[in-house]
Design a protein around this motif. Sequence first.
Motif, PDB file in Angstrom:
ATOM      1  N   UNK A 128       0.831  -1.199   0.000  1.00  0.00           N
ATOM      2  CA  UNK A 128       0.000   0.000   0.000  1.00  0.00           C
ATOM      3  C   UNK A 128       0.866   1.250   0.000  1.00  0.00           C
ATOM      4  N   UNK A 129       1.996   1.203   0.714  1.00  0.00           N
ATOM      5  CA  UNK A 129       2.906   2.338   0.741  1.00  0.00           C
ATOM      6  C   UNK A 129       3.425   2.634  -0.657  1.00  0.00           C
ATOM      7  N   UNK A 130       3.781   1.586  -1.392  1.00  0.00           N
ATOM      8  CA  UNK A 130       4.299   1.795  -2.737  1.00  0.00           C
ATOM      9  C   UNK A 130       3.205   2.295  -3.671  1.00  0.00           C
ATOM     10  N   UNK A 131       2.013   1.726  -3.551  1.00  0.00           N
ATOM     11  CA  UNK A 131       0.926   2.111  -4.440  1.00  0.00           C
ATOM     12  C   UNK A 131       0.516   3.558  -4.234  1.00  0.00           C
ATOM     13  N   UNK A 132       0.585   4.038  -2.980  1.00  0.00           N
ATOM     14  CA  UNK A 132       0.175   5.408  -2.704  1.00  0.00           C
ATOM     15  C   UNK A 132       1.167   6.417  -3.263  1.00  0.00           C
ATOM     16  N   UNK A 133       2.355   5.978  -3.632  1.00  0.00           N
ATOM     17  CA  UNK A 133       3.344   6.903  -4.166  1.00  0.00           C
ATOM     18  C   UNK A 133       3.328   6.940  -5.689  1.00  0.00           C
ATOM     19  N   UNK A 134       2.401   6.194  -6.303  1.00  0.00           N
ATOM     20  CA  UNK A 134       2.318   6.143  -7.756  1.00  0.00           C
ATOM     21  C   UNK A 134       1.046   6.845  -8.213  1.00  0.00           C
ATOM     22  N   UNK A 176      -8.099   6.139   0.593  1.00  0.00           N
ATOM     23  CA  UNK A 176      -6.712   5.757   0.882  1.00  0.00           C
ATOM     24  C   UNK A 176      -6.654   5.028   2.221  1.00  0.00           C
ATOM     25  N   UNK A 177      -6.225   3.763   2.201  1.00  0.00           N
ATOM     26  CA  UNK A 177      -6.201   2.926   3.396  1.00  0.00           C
ATOM     27  C   UNK A 177      -4.822   2.872   4.043  1.00  0.00           C
ATOM     28  N   UNK A 178      -3.892   3.666   3.535  1.00  0.00           N
ATOM     29  CA  UNK A 178      -2.515   3.592   4.011  1.00  0.00           C
ATOM     30  C   UNK A 178      -2.393   3.832   5.509  1.00  0.00           C
ATOM     31  N   UNK A 179      -2.949   4.947   5.999  1.00  0.00           N
ATOM     32  CA  UNK A 179      -2.802   5.286   7.409  1.00  0.00           C
ATOM     33  C   UNK A 179      -3.511   4.268   8.305  1.00  0.00           C
ATOM     34  N   UNK A 180      -4.644   3.746   7.833  1.00  0.00           N
ATOM     35  CA  UNK A 180      -5.358   2.738   8.613  1.00  0.00           C
ATOM     36  C   UNK A 180      -4.541   1.461   8.723  1.00  0.00           C
TER      37      UNK A 180
END
Length: 239
Positions: free
Chosen positions: A24-30, A199-203
Amino acid sequence: MAFSNLNLSYLSLAKSLDVPVLSQLRLCSIVPLQGMTFYVPGEVIKSSRLPGVRILGYGLEKAPGGVGFCVVQPGVLQTDDKQQAWISIHSKRYIPQLGDHVVGVVTSRAGELYKVDIGSADQAYISFLSFEGATKRNRPNLGVGDVLYARIVRASRHLEPELSCVDAELKSRGMGKLEDGFVFKISTNHARRLLRASCRLLKLIGEQIRFEIAVGINGKIWIKSDDLNKVFFKFLFLN
């Protein structure tokens, strides 16, 4: 605290987090480009292209004659479920917009005003009365270097932006001085993605690490946690 004193072990920290979190971390940066249209300044977007939009964000203005919306910054058109539209661009320069919630650092005091760095071309200012419960006798105890979470209540190309830590009902609603923690900066585009409901990153990170966070749409993020090593690990991926 200097980052060199954190005694990090990136490999062990990575293994302590589940693979879905790292994915998810990688996907959120794209930024996905398929199906998106790139706009340049001067183009006019017809109102039919943005039905129901009530709030214009970064890069958009109302076109003369009410025929639609004029693009003033180059980038990709984005919308959300809050009836807001803006031009998305990978930039670390923040342009203040009315209603934005930002994270800023107090840089100085001038009479009854505090100067706050929010990452824009001009520093913002906030009155000591713009805090919940503040009066002329009961002033907030702010010093240089203190971190604030506030909203933009006045934004103009020709004037310094004005901040407030209360809403229309004079309630803080989570705004105000942020204690402890540390602040780092990411792109404004990335900050907007973190603030999306989808965006589910922080969760996902919260399921692994206990932390407090305030994400400013200006690209400044405040994080507080008992485990500085893992907080700094998150910083590396977010940045």
